[in-house]
Design a protein around this motif. Sequence first.
Motif, PDB file in Angstrom:
ATOM      1  N   ARG A  39      39.987  38.370  48.159  1.00 19.72           N
ATOM      2  CA  ARG A  39      40.453  37.281  47.314  1.00 19.72           C
ATOM      3  C   ARG A  39      40.065  35.902  47.847  1.00 19.72           C
ATOM      4  O   ARG A  39      40.576  34.903  47.360  1.00 19.72           O
ATOM      5  CB  ARG A  39      41.979  37.372  47.137  1.00 19.72           C
ATOM      6  CG  ARG A  39      42.408  38.644  46.386  1.00 19.72           C
ATOM      7  CD  ARG A  39      41.744  38.732  45.024  1.00 19.72           C
ATOM      8  NE  ARG A  39      41.934  39.994  44.363  1.00 19.72           N
ATOM      9  CZ  ARG A  39      42.880  40.280  43.475  1.00 19.72           C
ATOM     10  NH1 ARG A  39      43.783  39.371  43.202  1.00 19.72           N
ATOM     11  NH2 ARG A  39      42.925  41.439  42.886  1.00 19.72           N
ATOM     12  N   GLU A  53      37.215  40.266  36.450  1.00 16.78           N
ATOM     13  CA  GLU A  53      37.459  38.826  36.384  1.00 16.78           C
ATOM     14  C   GLU A  53      38.838  38.524  35.810  1.00 16.78           C
ATOM     15  O   GLU A  53      39.208  37.365  35.659  1.00 16.78           O
ATOM     16  CB  GLU A  53      36.378  38.149  35.524  1.00 16.78           C
ATOM     17  CG  GLU A  53      34.988  38.224  36.144  1.00 16.78           C
ATOM     18  CD  GLU A  53      33.951  37.499  35.319  1.00 16.78           C
ATOM     19  OE1 GLU A  53      34.329  36.951  34.260  1.00 16.78           O
ATOM     20  OE2 GLU A  53      32.782  37.468  35.712  1.00 16.78           O
ATOM     21  N   ASP A  54      39.592  39.576  35.502  1.00 20.52           N
ATOM     22  CA  ASP A  54      40.927  39.440  34.937  1.00 20.52           C
ATOM     23  C   ASP A  54      41.927  39.248  36.069  1.00 20.52           C
ATOM     24  O   ASP A  54      42.201  40.174  36.853  1.00 20.52           O
ATOM     25  CB  ASP A  54      41.277  40.682  34.125  1.00 20.52           C
ATOM     26  CG  ASP A  54      42.600  40.535  33.378  1.00 20.52           C
ATOM     27  OD1 ASP A  54      43.337  39.561  33.655  1.00 20.52           O
ATOM     28  OD2 ASP A  54      42.901  41.409  32.540  1.00 20.52           O
ATOM     29  N   MET A  55      42.478  38.049  36.182  1.00 19.82           N
ATOM     30  CA  MET A  55      43.394  37.732  37.273  1.00 19.82           C
ATOM     31  C   MET A  55      44.667  38.579  37.242  1.00 19.82           C
ATOM     32  O   MET A  55      45.375  38.679  38.245  1.00 19.82           O
ATOM     33  CB  MET A  55      43.777  36.246  37.218  1.00 19.82           C
ATOM     34  CG  MET A  55      42.638  35.301  37.521  1.00 19.82           C
ATOM     35  SD  MET A  55      42.214  35.305  39.270  1.00 19.82           S
ATOM     36  CE  MET A  55      41.021  33.956  39.325  1.00 19.82           C
ATOM     37  N   SER A  56      44.994  39.168  36.114  1.00 20.79           N
ATOM     38  CA  SER A  56      46.217  39.955  36.017  1.00 20.79           C
ATOM     39  C   SER A  56      46.018  41.388  36.480  1.00 20.79           C
ATOM     40  O   SER A  56      46.984  42.147  36.607  1.00 20.79           O
ATOM     41  CB  SER A  56      46.731  39.957  34.567  1.00 20.79           C
ATOM     42  OG  SER A  56      45.811  40.619  33.705  1.00 20.79           O
ATOM     43  N   PHE A  61      38.137  41.370  43.244  1.00 17.28           N
ATOM     44  CA  PHE A  61      37.474  40.188  42.682  1.00 17.28           C
ATOM     45  C   PHE A  61      36.089  39.982  43.283  1.00 17.28           C
ATOM     46  O   PHE A  61      35.337  39.127  42.836  1.00 17.28           O
ATOM     47  CB  PHE A  61      38.302  38.926  42.927  1.00 17.28           C
ATOM     48  CG  PHE A  61      39.498  38.783  42.023  1.00 17.28           C
ATOM     49  CD1 PHE A  61      39.712  39.634  40.960  1.00 17.28           C
ATOM     50  CD2 PHE A  61      40.411  37.783  42.244  1.00 17.28           C
ATOM     51  CE1 PHE A  61      40.814  39.489  40.133  1.00 17.28           C
ATOM     52  CE2 PHE A  61      41.524  37.611  41.424  1.00 17.28           C
ATOM     53  CZ  PHE A  61      41.722  38.483  40.367  1.00 17.28           C
ATOM     54  N   GLY A 318      49.589  38.577  41.342  1.00 12.92           N
ATOM     55  CA  GLY A 318      49.573  37.133  41.136  1.00 12.92           C
ATOM     56  C   GLY A 318      49.663  36.324  42.414  1.00 12.92           C
ATOM     57  O   GLY A 318      49.225  35.172  42.447  1.00 12.92           O
ATOM     58  N   PRO A 321      45.576  35.217  44.242  1.00  9.47           N
ATOM     59  CA  PRO A 321      44.461  34.770  43.391  1.00  9.47           C
ATOM     60  C   PRO A 321      43.199  34.526  44.216  1.00  9.47           C
ATOM     61  O   PRO A 321      43.240  34.506  45.452  1.00  9.47           O
ATOM     62  CB  PRO A 321      44.984  33.466  42.789  1.00  9.47           C
ATOM     63  CG  PRO A 321      45.955  32.966  43.802  1.00  9.47           C
ATOM     64  CD  PRO A 321      46.583  34.166  44.434  1.00  9.47           C
ATOM     65  N   GLN A 322      42.100  34.339  43.510  1.00  5.80           N
ATOM     66  CA  GLN A 322      40.863  34.005  44.215  1.00  5.80           C
ATOM     67  C   GLN A 322      40.937  32.574  44.719  1.00  5.80           C
ATOM     68  O   GLN A 322      41.466  31.685  44.049  1.00  5.80           O
ATOM     69  CB  GLN A 322      39.647  34.171  43.301  1.00  5.80           C
ATOM     70  CG  GLN A 322      38.325  33.999  44.038  1.00  5.80           C
ATOM     71  CD  GLN A 322      37.125  34.335  43.175  1.00  5.80           C
ATOM     72  OE1 GLN A 322      37.192  34.265  41.950  1.00  5.80           O
ATOM     73  NE2 GLN A 322      36.025  34.690  43.802  1.00  5.80           N
ATOM     74  N   ASP A 324      40.337  28.762  45.711  1.00  2.00           N
ATOM     75  CA  ASP A 324      39.723  27.614  45.045  1.00  2.00           C
ATOM     76  C   ASP A 324      39.700  26.468  46.056  1.00  2.00           C
ATOM     77  O   ASP A 324      40.740  25.935  46.424  1.00  2.00           O
ATOM     78  CB  ASP A 324      40.522  27.215  43.805  1.00  2.00           C
ATOM     79  CG  ASP A 324      39.851  26.113  42.997  1.00  2.00           C
ATOM     80  OD1 ASP A 324      38.890  25.509  43.518  1.00  2.00           O
ATOM     81  OD2 ASP A 324      40.283  25.858  41.863  1.00  2.00           O
TER      82      ASP A 324
END
Length: 467
Positions: A39, A53-56, A61, A318, A321-322, A324
């Motif tokens: 992640r 690509e679906d974060m849920s 990822f 959740g 997440p990836q 940022d």
Amino acid sequence: MKKLVIYMAVLLAGVGIFSPEASAQDGEAERIYTIIVDRFLNGDDSNDINVTEDMSEALPFGGDFIGIENNLGYIQEMGFDTLMLSPVFDKADDDYLGYNVENYEEIEAAFGGAEAFQSLIDAAHERGMEVVVDMPVTAVDGYETLDDPVLNDIQQSYYDMVDARFIDLTDADNQVRYQAMARTFVDTYDVDGLSMNIVQDGLDASSFMPDGVKTYGIVEDGGLTAEGFDQTTDPAMRSAIVEAFSTTDTEIPDYPTDDSLLLADHWFTERFTINAVEANMFPGKRISQLTAYLYGYPGSIAFQYGTEVAFSGDEVPGIHPQMDLWTDQEVVDYIVSLNEVLSKHPQLYQAERELIKNEDGHYVQRYHTSDVDFILNINDTSVTKNVGIPMEAEDEGKMLSGLLIGDLLRSGDMEGEEFLAVLDREETELYAIIEERGFNNGYLYAGLLIFGGFGIFIWLVARKRKR
């Protein structure tokens, strides 16, 4: 004219001569940046396996070792000297966390495999950083399994998805086999440390962890005990830290004296930020105050990836997440500047500490060193606060120089035998107690010369144009 320009350039370059340079030295406290490998960042999409690509979705990822290696500078600039990675072993293709291990003798191909893993470790070592890997207790063929693991809600949710069994680490045969596996892993890749999420009570790390490597026990449940680790976390302390810094006007826990590993969250807890959001507080300020507190601790701390950009969430997936790297730059900048200040004063981490005040979110502590004493003033309240900092005999003729905000408290800022420090709400200042001085005459003289020289320069140019 040319001579005047050269003269001014030399003058500008020489301004620094009037003030001594501070030399940065390495402190002993470990600052650990914890990373879920999948992640963080995808540096090489050629090794992507079962990526979504679906974060849920609780699926990979595509994060990998090269994604981490490419951003070691970002991590180190914030002051982190140690990486703590989620498990790196061969895992099930639909598992992103890495605890559904299929083979402890192989490095996960989706992360880049053994070669990329070694490259990451070598790159970290070149920067003077260390690498710790979290060791799963997932049973593969040949291990006796544990019947009653102790899991919190987030762990239970994750392990229900991967349907994993656990190694009984009180079993003698399991201990011998696990220790040999871990020894081979450490020696093969030159890993600096091993961590473990504790899911079984009464463990002794010395019976199953290899010698000569740092070990960290991550305890998520307050009912579990573990010994033999170099450092362990305290669930009660973690909860107290979260409660204190997710809002204001709440008592801040005093730093422990048992060298516990301090942290506000880990990958099997809720994110720290969600507590601030639920309290209707501004996350950036909450994270900044939390970081100042953690960085003032003379022991080791752990800081989860993405906390600096206010990742939130309280359940899988959740909470993972990836990464940022391009949001909440203000918080990142604060952490970088905080590190720059503290790295110049490593003696603070070997100091004898004295608590001056701890009341409803106002935490003031003195660090006694053989060189310069420091005062950490954390105002995590909703109002401006003042505090009287008692003068000691050696403080006579000295002043408090703020290293973070820049406050200066001279002898005139005294009330009786105390320095009177005033700090705005939700701010932190670190004072150095130094010899009192007047204005910096060197800078005054340099300023007069520079601006005077510039005035002469303009006058000469004006005369030339007039002619």
